[in-house]
Design an enzyme around this catalytic site. Structure first.
Site, PDB file in Angstrom:
ATOM      1  N   ASP A 178     114.021 101.446  -2.503  1.00  0.00           N
ATOM      2  CA  ASP A 178     113.976 101.045  -1.036  1.00  0.00           C
ATOM      3  C   ASP A 178     115.061  99.627  -1.483  1.00  0.00           C
ATOM      4  O   ASP A 178     114.290  98.548  -2.238  1.00  0.00           O
ATOM      5  CB  ASP A 178     112.909 101.629  -0.152  1.00  0.00           C
ATOM      6  CG  ASP A 178     113.446 101.237   0.685  1.00  0.00           C
ATOM      7  OD1 ASP A 178     114.206 101.384   1.113  1.00  0.00           O
ATOM      8  OD2 ASP A 178     113.066 100.275   1.399  1.00  0.00           O
TER       9      ASP A 178
ATOM     10  N   ASP B 219     107.711 100.243   0.275  1.00  0.00           N
ATOM     11  CA  ASP B 219     107.273  99.577   1.690  1.00  0.00           C
ATOM     12  C   ASP B 219     105.864 100.291   1.612  1.00  0.00           C
ATOM     13  O   ASP B 219     105.086  99.108   2.421  1.00  0.00           O
ATOM     14  CB  ASP B 219     107.570  98.842   2.568  1.00  0.00           C
ATOM     15  CG  ASP B 219     108.374 100.340   2.851  1.00  0.00           C
ATOM     16  OD1 ASP B 219     107.288 101.381   3.003  1.00  0.00           O
ATOM     17  OD2 ASP B 219     108.607  99.713   4.561  1.00  0.00           O
TER      18      ASP B 219
ATOM     19  N   ASP C 235     107.891 104.819   2.694  1.00  0.00           N
ATOM     20  CA  ASP C 235     108.732 105.418   1.508  1.00  0.00           C
ATOM     21  C   ASP C 235     107.416 106.413   1.203  1.00  0.00           C
ATOM     22  O   ASP C 235     107.599 106.589   0.093  1.00  0.00           O
ATOM     23  CB  ASP C 235     108.975 104.245   0.264  1.00  0.00           C
ATOM     24  CG  ASP C 235     110.138 103.301   1.624  1.00  0.00           C
ATOM     25  OD1 ASP C 235     111.055 104.393   1.552  1.00  0.00           O
ATOM     26  OD2 ASP C 235     110.499 102.600   1.145  1.00  0.00           O
TER      27      ASP C 235
END
Length: 792
Positions: A481, A680, A684
Site C-alpha cells: 500500500d 497499515d 487494507d
C-alpha cells in the site's frame, strides 16, 4: 489514505484473520483473573450476570467461577511485564514440543515426557527441573565413577579387583554402587516411562526406562538367583552383570538432560531481555507539584511521570513537557535514538538519553506495547509450523518401531550370535533401545522456531505464528500500500487553488468544515491548516462519508462535497476548469481533492505525503532478494505513478478501493505467486487476510497487531527483507536439525543392533549408545541457538 480511498473510520472494513491462522476477534479481551489480553474462546468463556468474560486458561476459569465478585471488584491495576509472576504452583505450564498440553504447576509432558515450561514469560527462569536434574547428576556421578573403576579394573595390568576381594564381594559391590543411581537418580525416567505406557504415548523415556530396567533387573536376577537363567545367558557357567551399564546410562542421560535444560533456557533470551526492560518503579508528579517514587502497579492512566536522563520508561504515553532523545532499539532494532518533544509517543522499556521530560501515562501494565510484544513473541514461539507435521508423523511410529527393532536384534543374536548368545542379544537390544532418540526428532522444529521468533523480536519484527515464519521463505511477490507504508502517512497541506467566483479561504473553510467529522490523516492535515489560519468552521448538516470517494454535507443550506474527481463528476459538477492544475500536482506525487459547492466547482486542495527516508533502500534490498514489488494505491494514477517511478516499483495499480486490492492479490495468487501484503492493518485488512503473509506497518497499534501475521514495530520496510532472511535461516536450520535426527537414527539403530559385527566384529556398548543419544538432543539445540547470532 489516498485520494480515491478517502475512507472514514465508520466505513472501514476490519476483516481479520487469514488462511494461516484462525480468524481473530474484533478486539482482545482482558482476563479478569490474571489481566492477560486474550481472544474469545467458547471453551474458556464464562457468562456472569448477563456479561461474557474471557480467560487465558482453564485455571483462570476455575478461579473465576469459584468467586466472581473477588475478581470483578478488585482495584483496576494491571500487572506489568516487570511485575512478579504467579507462584510456580499456580502458574500454567506447557510443553515446548506439544503446546496443546497445559497444566497448573510444573511437571512433565504426558506425550513426550519433557519438562514443562511456564506458559507466561518471566524474567526469572524457573530452574526447578534443572536444579533437580543437576543434583541427581552429581550424586550419580559420584557413585558411577568408582563403579566404572571397579568393573573395568580387570582390564588394567596389575589391577584385579575381583580376584583380590572375591567374585561374590565384587558382584555385590557393583550392585551397591549401581542401585542408588538406577532407583533414585533414574527415578524420573522410570516415572515418565510408566506414564508413557499408561497414556499410550511412547517416547524417548519409554526407551530409556525399558532399556535401563532390562539391564538392571537382569543383573539383579543374575546376582540373586543365577540358576533361573538358561545356559545360553552364561559363559563359563557365570551370567554377566550389567550394573555398570545401567548406572552409566542413567548418568549420561542425566548429563544430557542438564545440558538440554540449560540450552532450552537460552532459547528465549530475547523475551527475557524484553521482560527486564520495564523498571519496577516510576517517579510520579503529584497535584501539589511534589514528586513521589511509586511501584509500577500504582501508576494509573493519566498520571504525569518525570523521566530523568538515563532512565527506562515505565509505561506508554506522550511527552507533555521537555525534550530528549530515546533509545528504542530493543523494540525496533533501530540503533539511532529518536528525538522526542511535546506530543511525541514514548514506549515502556525504552531508554531516555541525556534530556529530561514529563510524560502522561496512556497505557499501563499488560496494555503497553512492550507487554504486547512479549505476549506475541511468547505465544508465537510455541506455535507449530507445517513442517512439524513430518516430525509428528514419524514420531507416531518411531518408538514402536524401535521396540520391534530391539526385539528383532535380540532374536537374531539368540539364533546366530556367538556364545553367550542370549546375553549378547540382550546387550544389543538394550543398545538399540537406548541409542534411538525421538527427542532430537521432536525438538528439531520447535526449538528453531522459538529461537527464530525471539531473534526477530530483537530486530523489531514480530512474527505471530510459526506458519507465517515458514511461508515467508517462499514469498516471491510483495504487494505494498502507498500511504503509511511507502510514505510517512502524515500528509501536509501543500496548495489551495480556487475556481472562478471563489477564494482560497472559502475553499479551505468548506473542506475543513466537512473534514472535522473525520479522523482520516488527510482530514488532520486540512484541519491543521485551517487552525493555523484561525478559520471559523461552519456547522455541517446531513454529513455523509462515501467510501473510496470523499465526504459531503450541507453548509448554510447549500450542498457541499469534498472528494475525488469521480465523486464530483457523478454529482454533475464540471471539473475541467482545474484539470490542468490537478494533473500537474499529481505528476509531482501530490494527492488532489476537489471541493464542490452547490452545482459548481469551488477549488482544489493538494496534500503531500513524504516518502519515508528508508523506503528507497528497502525497495533495493527487496529487489536484490528477488521479490517482485507491486504497489496498490487508492490514489489517482498520476500521483501513484509519480511515487512509483521515484522508487522503481515493478507494477503500479491506482484508483483502487479496498475491495479492489483484495481482487488483485487473488489474481496474483492464481498466477502461482506467493504473496506478502504490507499495509497499515486497517483499510487494507481484507487484502492482508487474503495474502499468504500479511505484514502490518506502523508503531505496533492494536489493530495492526490483530490483523496481520507479521508486525514491523517501526513501520520500516527494510524489516520485510530482514523477516524474509530470518525465515530462510530458520527453515534451513530446521531442515539441518531434521536431517541430523533422521540420519542419526538411520545409522545408529542398525549399528546398535550389531550389523557391523559379522564383518568388523564391532558391538556397540549400551554406555556408548547412551552418550550418543544424550548428545544428539544437545546438538540439535546447539544448532538452533546459532540463529541468535545470525546477521539479517
Amino acid at each position: 489514505m489516498s485520494e480515491a480511498a478517502h475512507q472514514h473510520p465508520s466505513q472501514t472494513s476490519c476483516c481479520q484473520g487469514s488462511q494461516h491462522a484462525a480468524p481473530a476477534v474484533d478486539k482482545p479481551h482482558t482476563d479478569p483473573v490474571c489481566g492477560m489480553k486474550v481472544a474469545a474462546n467458547p471453551e474458556k468463556t464464562v457468562s456472569y450476570q448477563g456479561t461474557d468474560y474471557y480467560f487465558c486458561c482453564q485455571s483462570c476459569v476455575t478461579k473465576f467461577r469459584a468467586n466472581p465478585e473477588s475478581y470483578l471488584n478488585k482495584p483496576a491495576s494491571a500487572p506489568t511485564p516487570a511485575a512478579p509472576t504467579k507462584a510456580a504452583a499456580d502458574a500454567i505450564y506447557t510443553c515446548p514440543m506439544h503446546p496443546e498440553i497445559e497444566q497448573r504447576g510444573p511437571g512433565t509432558c504426558p506425550l513426550c515426557g519433557m519438562a514443562l515450561e511456564p506458559l507466561e514469560a518471566s524474567a526469572e527462569a524457573d530452574t526447578g527441573e534443572l536444579d533437580d536434574m543437576t543434583r541427581r547428576l552429581k550424586i550419580s556421578a559420584v557413585l558411577t565413577l568408582p563403579l566404572l573403576a571397579v568393573s573395568m579394573g580387570d582390564i588394567l595390568p596389575g589391577v584385579e579387583i575381583a580376584h583380590r576381594i572375591g567374585i561374590d564381594a565384587f558382584n555385590w559391590l557393583q550392585a551397591a554402587l549401581a542401585t542408588p543411581v538406577v532407583l533414585w537418580a533414574g527415578l524420573p525416567f522410570f516415572e515418565r516411562a510408566l506414564a508413557s505406557f499408561r497414556n499410550r504415548h511412547l517416547n524417548m523415556f519409554s526407551l530409556i526406562g525399558l532399556g535401563v530396567a532390562v539391564a538392571y533387573l537382569f543383573s539383579v536376577v543374575a546376582l540373586l538367583v543365577p540358576s533361573m537363567l538358561p545356559a545360553a545367558f552364561k559363559m563359563d557357567g557365570m551370567a554377566p552383570l550389567y550394573f555398570e551399564a545401567a548406572a552409566v546410562i542413567v548418568t549420561l542421560v542425566l548429563l544430557g538432560q542438564v545440558l538440554e535444560l540449560r540450552a532450552r533456557g537460552r532459547t528465549n533470551d530475547a523475551v527475557k531481555a524484553l521482560l527486564g526492560l520495564a523498571p519496577n518503579t516510576a517517579l510520579r508528579l503529584n497535584p501539589d507539584g511534589s514528586e513521589s517514587e511509586v511501584h509500577l502497579d500504582q501508576v494509573q492512566l493519566g498520571d504525569l511521570l518525570r523521566i530523568k536522563p538515563g532512565a527506562r520508561l515505565p509505561v506508554d504515553g506522550r511527552v507533555t513537557e521537555g525534550r530528549s532523545s530515546v533509545d528504542e532499539s530493543m523494540l525496533s532494532g533501530e540503533p539511532v535514538a529518536v528525538e522526542k518533544s511535546d506530543g511525541s509517543k514514548v514506549s515502556a522499556g525504552t531508554v531516555n538519553q541525556t534530556g529530561a521530560f514529563v510524560m502522561r501515562a496512556e497505557k499501563i501494565g499488560a496494555d503497553t506495547l512492550l507487554a504486547h510484544i512479549i505476549q506475541m513473541v511468547n505465544q508465537a514461539s510455541r506455535s507449530r509450523a507445517p513442517i512439524q507435521k513430518l516430525a509428528d508423523q514419524v514420531a507416531g511410529w518411531f518408538v514402536p518401531g524401535v521396540i520391534l527393532a530391539a526385539l528383532a536384534a535380540f532374536a537374531a543374536w539368540a539364533m546366530v550370535g556367538p556364545a553367550p548368545n542370549l546375553a549378547n542379544g540382550l546387550l544389543a537390544a538394550v543398545s538399540v533401545l537406548i541409542i534411538a532418540c525421538p527427542c532430537a526428532l521432536g525438538l528439531a522444529t520447535p526449538i528453531s522456531i522459538m529461537v527464530g521468533i525471539g531473534r526477530g523480536a530483537q530486530e523489531g519484527i514480530l512474527i505471530k505464528d510459526a506458519e507465517a515464519l515458514q511461508a515467508l521463505e517462499r514469498v516471491d511477490t510483495l504487494v505494498i500500500d502507498k500511504t503509511g507504508t511507502l510514505t510517512e502517512g502524515k500528509p501536509t497541506l501543500h496548495k489551495v487553488l480556487a475556481a472562478d467566483g471563489f477564494d482560497r479561504i472559502a475553499v479551505l473553510a468548506h473542506a475543513a468544515a466537512l473534514e472535522k467529522m473525520s479522523e482520516h490523516p488527510l482530514a488532520r492535515a486540512i484541519l491543521a491548516a485551517a487552525t493555523e489560519q484561525h478559520l471559523t468552521l461552519a456547522a455541517v448538516a446531513q454529513f455523509e462519508s462515501v467510501t473510496g470517494k470523499g465526504v459531503k454535507g450541507v453548509i448554510d443550506g447549500t450542498p457541499v462535497m469534498f472528494g475525488n474527481q469521480r465523486m464530483l463528476q457523478e454529482a454533475g459538477i464540471d471539473t475541467t476548469p482545474l484539470d490542468a492544475d490537478a494533473q500537474q500536482l499529481r505528476a509531482q506525487g501530490q494527492s488532489v481533492m476537489l471541493v464542490g459547492v452547490g452545482p459548481r466547482l469551488a477549488g482544489l486542495i493538494s496534500v503531500v505525503d513524504p516518502i519515508k527516508p528508508t523506503t528507497l533502500e528497502a525497495i533495493r534490498q527487496l529487489h536484490a532478494a528477488g521479490l517482485k514489488i507491486v504497489m496498490l494505491s487508492g490514489d489517482n494514477a498520476a500521483t501513484a505513478q509519480a511515487v512509483g517511478r521515484q522508487l522503481g516499483i515493478d507494477q503500479i495499480e491506482a484508483g483502487l478501493l479496498p475491495g479492489d486490492k483484495l481482487h488483485h492479490i487473488v489474481a496474483l495468487q492464481r498466477q502461482g505467486r506467493i504473496v506478502a501484503m504490507a499495509g497499515d492493518g486497517i483499510n487494507d485488512a481484507p487484502a492482508l487476510a487474503q495474502a499468504n503473509v500479511g505484514v502490518a506497518m506502523g508503531n505496533g497499534t492494536d489493530v495492526a497487531m490483530h490483523s496481520a501475521h507479521v508486525v514491523l514495530v517501526k513501520g520500516d520496510l527494510r524489516g520485510i527483507a530482514k523477516a524474509r532472511a530470518l525465515s530462510q535461516h530458520t527453515m534451513k536450520n530446521i531442515r539441518q536439525n531434521l536431517f541430523f535426527a533422521f540420519v542419526y537414527n538411520f545409522i545408529g539403530v542398525p549399528i546398535a543392533a550389531g550389523v557391523l559385527y559379522p564383518r568388523f566384529g564391532i558391538v556397540l556398548s549400551p554406555m556408548i549408545a547412551s552418550a550418543a543419544m544424550s548428545l544428539s538432543s544437545v546438538s540439535v539445540i546447539s544448532n538452533a541457538l546459532r540463529l541468535r547470532k545470525r546477521a539479517l
